[in-house]
Design an enzyme around this catalytic site. Sequence first.
Site, short mmCIF file in Angstrom:
data_model
loop_
_atom_site.label_atom_id
_atom_site.label_comp_id
_atom_site.label_asym_id
_atom_site.label_seq_id
_atom_site.Cartn_x
_atom_site.Cartn_y
_atom_site.Cartn_z
N HIS A 178 0.84 -1.19 0.00
CA HIS A 178 0.00 0.00 0.00
C HIS A 178 0.88 1.24 0.00
O HIS A 178 1.65 1.46 0.93
CB HIS A 178 -0.90 0.02 1.24
CG HIS A 178 -2.07 -0.90 1.14
ND1 HIS A 178 -3.13 -0.86 1.99
CD2 HIS A 178 -2.33 -1.89 0.24
CE1 HIS A 178 -4.01 -1.78 1.63
NE2 HIS A 178 -3.54 -2.43 0.59
N TYR A 230 -9.12 5.74 7.13
CA TYR A 230 -9.31 6.17 8.52
C TYR A 230 -10.37 7.27 8.50
O TYR A 230 -10.13 8.35 7.94
CB TYR A 230 -8.01 6.74 9.09
CG TYR A 230 -6.96 5.70 9.40
CD1 TYR A 230 -6.15 5.18 8.40
CD2 TYR A 230 -6.76 5.27 10.70
CE1 TYR A 230 -5.17 4.23 8.69
CE2 TYR A 230 -5.78 4.32 11.01
CZ TYR A 230 -5.00 3.81 10.00
OH TYR A 230 -4.03 2.88 10.29
N PRO A 275 -4.12 0.67 18.55
CA PRO A 275 -3.83 0.16 17.20
C PRO A 275 -3.97 1.18 16.07
O PRO A 275 -3.69 0.84 14.91
CB PRO A 275 -4.84 -0.97 17.03
CG PRO A 275 -5.93 -0.66 17.98
CD PRO A 275 -5.34 0.08 19.12
N LYS A 294 0.97 -0.07 14.75
CA LYS A 294 2.37 -0.21 15.16
C LYS A 294 2.67 -1.44 16.04
O LYS A 294 3.84 -1.82 16.16
CB LYS A 294 2.80 1.03 15.96
CG LYS A 294 2.96 2.27 15.10
CD LYS A 294 4.23 2.19 14.26
CE LYS A 294 4.34 3.32 13.27
NZ LYS A 294 4.20 2.90 11.88
N TYR A 305 4.27 6.45 9.60
CA TYR A 305 3.43 5.30 9.28
C TYR A 305 4.22 4.19 8.60
O TYR A 305 4.08 3.01 8.95
CB TYR A 305 2.26 5.74 8.39
CG TYR A 305 1.07 4.79 8.43
CD1 TYR A 305 -0.05 5.05 9.20
CD2 TYR A 305 1.08 3.61 7.68
CE1 TYR A 305 -1.12 4.18 9.25
CE2 TYR A 305 0.03 2.73 7.71
CZ TYR A 305 -1.08 3.02 8.49
OH TYR A 305 -2.14 2.13 8.53
#
Length: 359
Positions: free
Chosen positions: A72, A201, A293, A297, A353
């Site tokens: 991704h 998100y 979460p 990570k 990220y």
Amino acid sequence: MRTQVGIVGAGPAGLFLSLLLQREGIESVVVEMHSRKYVEERIRAGVLEQGTVDLMHKLGVGERLKLQGLEHGGIELRFGGRGHRIDFRELTNGKCVTIYAQHEVIKDLIAARLAAGRPIIFAAEDVSVHNLEGASPEIHFRANGISEKLECDFIAGCDGFHGICRPSIPAAALRIFDRDYPFGWLGILAQAPPSSHELIYAYHERGFALLSMRSPEISRLYLQCAPDENIANWADERIWKELHKRLETTDGWNLKEGPVIQKGVTGMRSFVTEPMQFGKLFLAGDAAHIVPPTGAKGLNLAVADVVQRFSWWMTSLLHRFASDNPFDERRQLAELDYVTSSRAAAQTLAENYVGLPME
Ligand SMILES: Cc1cc2nc3c(=O)[nH]c(=O)nc-3n(C[C@H](O)[C@H](O)[C@H](O)COP(=O)(O)OP(=O)(O)OC[C@H]3O[C@@H](n4cnc5c(N)ncnc54)[C@H](O)[C@@H]3O)c2cc1C
């Protein structure tokens, strides 16, 4: 029995450590309380940072990951009925994250260790650690009904948040830093092709939602809920209805539904213990720290003990807090606007990220 490093726990932390030690020519024995089948089927995380993927290749366990992992190059932040893409590749010189389920990572690590003829003792009972400050600390356990004593040079406590290693350290020797969040995540695994190529998100007035996936056929979806939410109150139909509301956009985007094959509520917590060493016992992974979460990570931290700040920040940015007032809501939206319109802010999110350097 005797070994150089006795490892308690065959999760990501324990198994990665065992392969890293093996590469350095250091002997270890892994002692795990559950069966091989249980740990290989335990559904948990699924987002691998670039550094975790690189490490799997370096350790020679990346073959299935290469074939089955879904790369991704970004995520979508969705708010105000619109999606905004954070382009990791563009913002981090080509880095990305890879979707590959934690239990698949575990299968690969176990297979590699056993193929090299190195021991993992599964289904060990009554595991305990002793003589931590002495020259030769010990792991005691029962295997196949027989009591065993494993003498070690060092012990690695990789037995997760609820394990026995951290509680074996005298409380006075530890300092705990933690934060409980006033919400949890209601998560489902659904037999439905993911409705988006990348993770979404969503910040919504009804609460946070996350669209994720485990494979091209399996979706993983989450809803912010009360920390003590009773899952029995959530029929599948209600879950899908709520997901539709929180994820809907003004441009007619469609959420694909499918049979729910697993559901549960996960608590959200930030937790770090200091120091992560007592005598010859070293803690690693969830035994030493927990993150909410939101920043994806937990598994990656088990591989490389790194930072807490990013997971806290993503959680604070995207969830509704009961204590929020209209000022806080506008502040969160202003921050989301900033992250999705400023290259500098987007780059900060992207580099965290995909993973900060492990060194
Ligand atoms: C339900 C769930 C969902 C999650 N989802 C995500 C997610 O979506 N994204 C994300 O990034 N992270 C997620 N996490 C967190 C992530 O899975 C963990 O951070 C990661 O597994 C930590 O790895 P670990 O090796 O430190 O601990 P664990 O994976 O917990 O491994 C510890 C091992 O030690 C064993 N053990 C425990 N006690 C003993 C004992 N007394 N003796 C011997 N062995 C023992 C356990 O059986 C286990 O195999 C999730 C966690 C859970 C519980």
